[in-house]
Design a protein around this motif. Structure first.
Motif, short mmCIF file in Angstrom:
data_model
loop_
_atom_site.label_atom_id
_atom_site.label_comp_id
_atom_site.label_asym_id
_atom_site.label_seq_id
_atom_site.Cartn_x
_atom_site.Cartn_y
_atom_site.Cartn_z
N LYS A 124 0.82 -1.22 0.00
CA LYS A 124 0.00 0.00 0.00
C LYS A 124 0.85 1.26 0.00
O LYS A 124 0.56 2.23 -0.70
N GLU A 125 1.88 1.28 0.81
CA GLU A 125 2.72 2.47 0.91
C GLU A 125 3.89 2.37 -0.07
O GLU A 125 4.62 1.39 -0.08
N LYS A 126 4.05 3.40 -0.90
CA LYS A 126 5.13 3.42 -1.87
C LYS A 126 6.04 4.63 -1.60
O LYS A 126 5.61 5.64 -1.05
N ILE A 127 7.30 4.49 -1.99
CA ILE A 127 8.25 5.60 -1.90
C ILE A 127 8.92 5.75 -3.26
O ILE A 127 8.82 4.86 -4.11
N GLU A 133 8.29 4.55 -8.33
CA GLU A 133 7.49 4.33 -7.14
C GLU A 133 7.59 2.85 -6.77
O GLU A 133 7.13 1.98 -7.51
N GLU A 136 8.49 -0.03 0.19
CA GLU A 136 9.52 0.36 1.13
C GLU A 136 10.55 -0.75 1.31
O GLU A 136 10.25 -1.94 1.16
#
Length: 244
Positions: A124-127, A133, A136
């Protein structure tokens, strides 16, 4: 994840514009589904994402009397499942739950639901790293650690053709999915994380027993030989720019 009883319709006919089910009509008391707490999937299941279908409800009972079935499914909440589910390989049947907006996915197998819930939490969380993108770093490591070596071995063997090509497992950092290919030249910048590799001349004693190829033995033997040291080094190297 929730374990839910759902109502499987068995008399549904037609498509989006001419759909009809007597069982559905009875179960929701002739109302439009938007007037109820139910959702209807394209595999003809009536789902209440908050609780079990009430088998004591008189209208549900009548729908069951004319052929509808109660099934046990496993629901995972995911408001963006259309962005996630294509990269997830389920072993059993699954179906998206939506009406106007996406709510989640119901799975036939608890095993799939557990894996999907874990998978979604990791991607869900991308950097941004090097303009991409990606998931993590901690999640990339976690995916590799939680993927059984036997699963990696099966992937490797699915692509390897002895004396013709090797096979290579890698983690797609954009999708968070472990994949396999036979040609390292096809890998993109975000597919460079090598988890394990099998070479085209790799052969393992004991793969043939009484003239029969023992696939499970081969998988276990290959799994025992896999090492993830290079993968962890590659992870550190890829994410260096993000950390600086």
């Amino acid at each position: 994840m929730k374990k839910l009883r759902v109502l499987q319709l068995t008399d549904a006919v037609g498509g989006e514009f001419d759909f009809y089910s007597k069982q559905l009509e009875i179960a929701i008391e002739g109302k439009h589904i938007s007037e109820t707490n139910y959702f209807f999937t394209d595999r003809n299941m009536l789902v209440d994402i908050n609780k079990d279908i009430d088998i004591e409800n008189i209208h549900i009972k009548k729908a069951i009397e004319i052929g509808a079935l109660i099934k046990t499914m496993y629901y995972v909440e995911d408001g963006m499942f259309s962005h996630h589910i294509d990269d997830f390989e389920a072993k059993g049947m699954w179906n998206g739950v939506e009406y106007g907006e996406e709510h989640g996915v119901v799975f036939e197998l608890e095993y799939d639901a557990i894996r999907y819930e874990r998978y979604v939490s990791l991607v869900k969380e991308k950097i941004k790293v090097n303009g991409y993108e990606v998931i993590e770093k901690e999640n990339a490591i976690k995916i590799s650690e939680e993927t059984p070596l036997e699963e990696l071995a099966k992937l490797l063997m699915s692509k390897q053709r002895y004396e013709e090509c090797c096979s290579i497992c890698y983690l797609d950092l954009e999708s968070g999915v472990v994949k396999v290919d036979e040609d390292t030249c096809k890998l993109s910048d975000t597919d460079i994380i090598i988890i394990a590799q099998s070479y085209k001349n790799d052969r393992f004693d004991g793969a043939i027993e009484n003239g029969i190829y023992n696939n499970e033995y081969h998988i276990c033997l290959l799994a025992s030989m896999l090492e993830l040291d290079e993968f962890r080094q590659a992870i550190d190297k890829f994410y260096t720019n993000e950390e600086e």
